[in-house]
Design a protein around this motif. Structure first.
Motif, short mmCIF file in Angstrom:
data_model
loop_
_atom_site.label_atom_id
_atom_site.label_comp_id
_atom_site.label_asym_id
_atom_site.label_seq_id
_atom_site.Cartn_x
_atom_site.Cartn_y
_atom_site.Cartn_z
N LYS A 137 -5.45 -8.06 -3.41
CA LYS A 137 -5.55 -9.36 -3.60
C LYS A 137 -5.51 -10.03 -2.22
N LYS A 138 -4.46 -9.37 -1.44
CA LYS A 138 -4.35 -10.17 -0.15
C LYS A 138 -5.82 -9.76 0.75
N SER B 162 -2.40 -5.34 -0.11
CA SER B 162 -2.67 -5.38 -1.31
C SER B 162 -4.50 -5.55 -1.56
N GLU C 254 -8.84 -9.08 -0.44
CA GLU C 254 -9.90 -10.25 -0.86
C GLU C 254 -9.53 -11.70 -0.12
N GLU C 255 -8.31 -11.87 -0.09
CA GLU C 255 -8.09 -13.24 0.26
C GLU C 255 -8.48 -13.37 1.87
N LYS D 268 -12.71 -0.87 -7.23
CA LYS D 268 -13.26 -2.24 -7.93
C LYS D 268 -14.49 -2.32 -7.49
#
Length: 270
Positions: free
Chosen positions: A35-36, A33, A38-39, A73
């Motif tokens: 979010k993952k 994902s 980016e983490e 994004k």
């Protein structure tokens, strides 16, 4: 000038690798994902706006899960061959048309001083590929999701300074596992995944005096163990006369949910 990489994640739950050279940063696959991803990138000191391009190996979800969100994004160009774009049609609407770039299989692209070339692999996808990266005479090769190592694959990735190679499963663990037989048969086939032993046998031909490190990648969570993969691959290598001192052993681990340390390809790892 640095030439380095980190495997952000590797396995059936998601795949992504970052390769950097000079002021250029390339992401290979985006299988988690947004979010993952980016983490994972943040844990290695980079962010989405540092990425210059995304290269896609094939259309399976564990390689493209976060692709659309990431591309939108950060307004990133995404490279894939025509057949892969065709297979991605139901996902491609999430990648703006102006961000989709066709990179033919076997074609070479340049990002700064870094040259990237794709090569065909055997897998149950539209037109799956692996990638090699070269800079100043140094070579990194990524080879996962391949049912077997063909002559063309061998010619493409031999003499790599660093190689990321699939070591997906232990055949006995797979046969005894809970997957339906049709899935087991696919994994074991020439369009499936390399077993630990097959990875070891391939390395006997792929490793040369130039090869310094090999990362075992895309391990199955259900049908493999990192220690088992390392032991099996090393056992095959030793059977064929490849012995290494403990302090110079070339095999390295990858992980499904955490990145490997940055690896400087131009020098030996500490």
């Amino acid at each position: 000038m640095e030439f380095r990489f980190t495997v952000l994640a590797s396995g059936s739950t998601g795949n992504a690798t970052v390769v950097q050279s000079g002021d250029k940063t390339v992401l290979v696959d985006a299988g988690h994902s947004l979010k993952k991803l980016e983490e994972l990138m943040s844990s290695r000191g980079i962010a989405g706006h540092d990425i210059d391009a995304v290269l896609i190996t094939h259309e399976h979800s564990d390689h493209i899960k976060g692709l659309g969100a990431l591309a939108r994004k950060y307004e990133l160009p995404v490279y894939a061959n025509e057949a892969t774009w065709g297979a991605l049609e139901r996902h491609a609407s999430h990648v703006p048309p102006e961000r989709r770039i066709v990179m033919g299989t076997g074609e070479e692209m340049r990002f700064g001083s870094m040259k990237v070339r794709s090569y065909p692999i055997s897998h149950d996808a539209a037109e799956p590929v692996g990638y090699t990266f070269t800079d100043d005479g140094y070579k990194l090769s990524l080879a996962t999701d391949l049912g077997y190592v063909s002559d063309l694959v061998r010619r493409s990735i031999i003499d790599s300074d660093v190689l990321v190679l699939e070591s997906n499963h232990d055949p006995e663990m797979l046969r005894m596992g809970r997957y339906p037989w049709n899935i087991k048969r696919r994994i074991l086939s020439d369009i499936g995944h390399l077993s630990n032993e097959a990875a070891g046998e391939a390395l006997c031909e792929l490793m040369t005096d130039r090869t310094r490190r090999v990362y075992l990648a895309h391990l199955s969570l259900n049908h493999n163990l990192m220690d088992l993969a390392r032991l099996t691959v090393n056992g095959v290598l030793e059977d064929r006369g490849h012995f290494f001192r403990k302090d110079e052993h070339p095999l390295r681990d990858t992980h499904p949910y955490e990145p490997t340390p940055w690896d400087q390809i131009k020098r030996k790892a500490l």
